[in-house]
Design a protein around this motif. Structure first.
Motif, mmCIF file in Angstrom:
data_model
loop_
_atom_site.group_PDB
_atom_site.id
_atom_site.type_symbol
_atom_site.label_atom_id
_atom_site.label_comp_id
_atom_site.label_asym_id
_atom_site.label_seq_id
_atom_site.Cartn_x
_atom_site.Cartn_y
_atom_site.Cartn_z
ATOM 1 N N THR A 89 34.047 33.472 41.375
ATOM 2 C CA THR A 89 34.340 33.547 39.947
ATOM 3 C C THR A 89 34.789 32.185 39.432
ATOM 4 O OG1 THR A 89 36.669 34.134 40.290
ATOM 5 C CG2 THR A 89 35.069 35.939 40.218
ATOM 6 N N GLU A 90 34.607 31.977 38.109
ATOM 7 C CA GLU A 90 35.036 30.707 37.516
ATOM 8 C C GLU A 90 36.541 30.539 37.615
ATOM 9 O OE1 GLU A 90 34.751 28.255 33.273
ATOM 10 O OE2 GLU A 90 33.989 30.312 33.420
ATOM 11 N N LEU A 91 37.266 31.650 37.464
ATOM 12 C CA LEU A 91 38.725 31.569 37.514
ATOM 13 C C LEU A 91 39.209 31.133 38.885
ATOM 14 C CD1 LEU A 91 41.279 31.981 35.868
ATOM 15 C CD2 LEU A 91 41.329 34.351 36.661
ATOM 16 N N ALA A 92 38.471 31.503 39.941
ATOM 17 C CA ALA A 92 38.880 31.128 41.295
ATOM 18 C C ALA A 92 38.935 29.617 41.475
ATOM 19 C CB ALA A 92 37.931 31.743 42.317
ATOM 20 N N GLN A 93 38.182 28.878 40.650
ATOM 21 C CA GLN A 93 38.183 27.420 40.723
ATOM 22 C C GLN A 93 39.423 26.826 40.053
ATOM 23 O OE1 GLN A 93 34.498 25.961 39.075
ATOM 24 N NE2 GLN A 93 33.304 27.599 40.024
ATOM 25 N N ARG A 94 40.119 27.626 39.260
ATOM 26 C CA ARG A 94 41.237 27.103 38.487
ATOM 27 C C ARG A 94 42.567 27.740 38.846
ATOM 28 N NH1 ARG A 94 38.299 26.421 32.537
ATOM 29 N NH2 ARG A 94 36.381 25.528 33.373
ATOM 30 N N VAL A 95 42.529 28.699 39.764
ATOM 31 C CA VAL A 95 43.745 29.376 40.207
ATOM 32 C C VAL A 95 43.789 29.346 41.731
ATOM 33 C CG1 VAL A 95 44.976 31.576 40.349
ATOM 34 C CG2 VAL A 95 43.892 30.885 38.211
ATOM 35 N N ALA A 96 44.882 28.875 42.303
ATOM 36 C CA ALA A 96 45.056 28.831 43.751
ATOM 37 C C ALA A 96 46.200 29.757 44.122
ATOM 38 C CB ALA A 96 45.358 27.413 44.219
ATOM 39 N N VAL A 97 45.895 30.814 44.888
ATOM 40 C CA VAL A 97 46.908 31.784 45.287
ATOM 41 C C VAL A 97 47.780 31.203 46.393
ATOM 42 C CG1 VAL A 97 47.304 34.073 46.282
ATOM 43 C CG2 VAL A 97 45.501 33.742 44.593
ATOM 44 N N ALA A 98 49.084 31.340 46.256
ATOM 45 C CA ALA A 98 50.017 30.828 47.261
ATOM 46 C C ALA A 98 50.038 31.739 48.482
ATOM 47 C CB ALA A 98 51.413 30.705 46.663
ATOM 48 N N GLU A 150 48.844 42.352 44.578
ATOM 49 C CA GLU A 150 47.432 42.732 44.594
ATOM 50 C C GLU A 150 46.697 42.163 43.382
ATOM 51 O OE1 GLU A 150 47.135 46.957 44.854
ATOM 52 O OE2 GLU A 150 47.479 47.007 47.030
ATOM 53 N N ALA A 151 47.338 42.200 42.211
ATOM 54 C CA ALA A 151 46.713 41.657 41.005
ATOM 55 C C ALA A 151 46.477 40.157 41.138
ATOM 56 C CB ALA A 151 47.588 41.952 39.787
ATOM 57 N N VAL A 152 47.417 39.454 41.753
ATOM 58 C CA VAL A 152 47.257 38.018 41.981
ATOM 59 C C VAL A 152 46.074 37.756 42.903
ATOM 60 C CG1 VAL A 152 48.304 36.006 43.088
ATOM 61 C CG2 VAL A 152 49.652 37.407 41.525
ATOM 62 N N ASP A 153 45.954 38.517 43.976
ATOM 63 C CA ASP A 153 44.853 38.317 44.918
ATOM 64 C C ASP A 153 43.492 38.539 44.246
ATOM 65 O OD1 ASP A 153 46.633 37.736 46.938
ATOM 66 O OD2 ASP A 153 46.684 39.790 47.711
ATOM 67 N N ARG A 154 43.420 39.491 43.312
ATOM 68 C CA ARG A 154 42.146 39.756 42.627
ATOM 69 C C ARG A 154 41.738 38.594 41.731
ATOM 70 N NH1 ARG A 154 44.344 44.980 42.050
ATOM 71 N NH2 ARG A 154 45.005 44.515 39.906
ATOM 72 N N LEU A 155 42.707 37.845 41.221
ATOM 73 C CA LEU A 155 42.392 36.734 40.321
ATOM 74 C C LEU A 155 41.559 35.653 41.002
ATOM 75 C CD1 LEU A 155 45.814 36.273 38.502
ATOM 76 C CD2 LEU A 155 43.711 37.150 37.509
ATOM 77 N N ALA A 156 41.736 35.498 42.288
ATOM 78 C CA ALA A 156 41.058 34.419 43.014
ATOM 79 C C ALA A 156 39.849 34.941 43.789
ATOM 80 C CB ALA A 156 42.024 33.734 43.963
ATOM 81 N N THR A 157 39.207 35.985 43.298
ATOM 82 C CA THR A 157 38.019 36.515 43.970
ATOM 83 C C THR A 157 36.973 35.414 44.089
ATOM 84 O OG1 THR A 157 38.427 38.708 43.053
ATOM 85 C CG2 THR A 157 36.208 38.251 43.868
ATOM 86 N N PRO A 158 36.471 35.132 45.293
ATOM 87 C CA PRO A 158 35.504 34.045 45.482
ATOM 88 C C PRO A 158 34.274 34.218 44.589
ATOM 89 C CG PRO A 158 36.325 34.829 47.596
ATOM 90 C CD PRO A 158 36.831 35.791 46.566
#
Length: 318
Positions: free
Chosen positions: A306-315, A296-304
């Motif tokens: 956000t700047e982080l979503a551009q640099r993190v791709a969830v598998a 769940e924490a991983v999925d929150r990192l890639a919230t559409p």
């Protein structure tokens, strides 16, 4: 021949600590009692396991063979106890999670906070270390789960499964107040440009340091080092003080207003974060819940958006 868990626990403590006195203190037993337990184990096995010397205690060849076996047996016994604790509905128990320092300040912090809020009665034990060390600890039964980093080849280990969680860019961070100094105004830096900027370099024990050194070497570049050998907290503090820049995973910048990040390009450096777990031992309810919360924490990192979503791709975990 039947080895008692109590004797194995005493042997593991002495081997790990290197002292009968300190091991007895940790186990809350008298030293003569601890010595008798080790003696009984050596008698059962018919061989010497530990060498006593004024400088400390070391393992014999037989002790080196027994130590990982003992750790696995103790881990399996602990897992059995925890699975029985499932009847308590996660009101008690414990989870031992390992992760590199770069993840402890980001993903692990979020997961631990969520876990404690949901299950305050479960004890959480965090071990920091490099990915190879963590995989070995997992296979020895010293950890329930581990977060490990891979780039090309995955670390091979028996009875270990790696579940890819996300792919993450490495970025260049500088002090948020640095303005245009040292190229801080650029949105991107090439590796060649980075080589000429003073850097705060991690200890060579870090997977991250190994990766950046390899990238500079492959490009025939020599980085400019301002400070070398620091640990995670010190690196970030030095960067915030304007001593130099540092190459860190994108997630490290979360909730750090004192840092400004830029993309590293030509080449872009990435890493894959995986969840490592054993396949030969069933996970306790407490460990399974930690796995769910990490997902769940991983999925929150890639919230559409956000700047982080551009640099993190969830598998994908389908």
């Amino acid at each position: 021949m039947a080895m008692k868990l109590e004797h194995l626990r005493s042997f593991e403590a002495v081997a790990r600590i290197g002292s009968f006195t300190r091991a007895a203190d940790e186990l809350f037993v008298a030293q003569p009692s601890l010595s008798r337990q080790i003696g009984a184990l050596e008698s059962d096995l018919g061989t010497e396991l530990l060498r006593r010397a004024p400088s400390g205690v070391t393992l014999t060849a037989a002790g080196e063979v027994l130590l990982p076996i003992a750790r696995r047996m103790l881990g399996d016994a602990r897992t059995a106890r925890e699975q029985l604790d499932e009847l308590a509905g996660l009101r008690r128990g414990s989870v031992r999670l390992g992760a590199p320092p770069t993840l402890c300040v980001s993903l692990v912090a979020d997961a631990v906070a969520a876990y404690r809020a949901a299950h305050p009665g479960v004890e959480l034990h965090i071990t920091e270390g490099g990915s190879r060390f963590l995989v070995d600890a997992l296979n020895e039964g010293a950890l329930d789960l581990a977060l490990v980093v891979t780039r090309s080849a995955q670390p091979a280990a028996p009875a270990t499964e790696l579940i890819p969680l996300l792919s993450e860019e490495l970025v260049v961070v500088s002090a948020a107040s640095a303005g245009e100094r040292s190229g801080a105004g650029r949105r991107e830096l090439t590796l060649a440009q980075l080589a000429s900027v003073p850097q705060v370099a991690f200890s060579r024990s870090y997977d991250l340091r190994v990766a950046t050194d390899a990238a500079f070497a492959a490009a025939g570049l020599t980085p400019t080092i301002a400070v070398e050998g620091a640990e995670m907290d010190a690196v970030l503090r030095f960067v915030e003080r304007g001593i130099g820049v540092a190459v860190v995973p994108a997630m490290v910048v979360i909730d750090r207003p004192g840092l400004h990040s830029r993309r590293l390009v030509r080449p872009q450096l990435t890493r894959t974060v995986n969840l490592a777990r054993r396949t030969d031992v069933g996970a306790s309810a407490a460990a399974s819940e930690m796995q769910r919360i990490i997902f769940e924490a991983v999925d929150r990192l890639a919230t559409p958006g956000t700047e982080l979503a551009q640099r993190v791709a969830v598998a994908s975990r389908a």
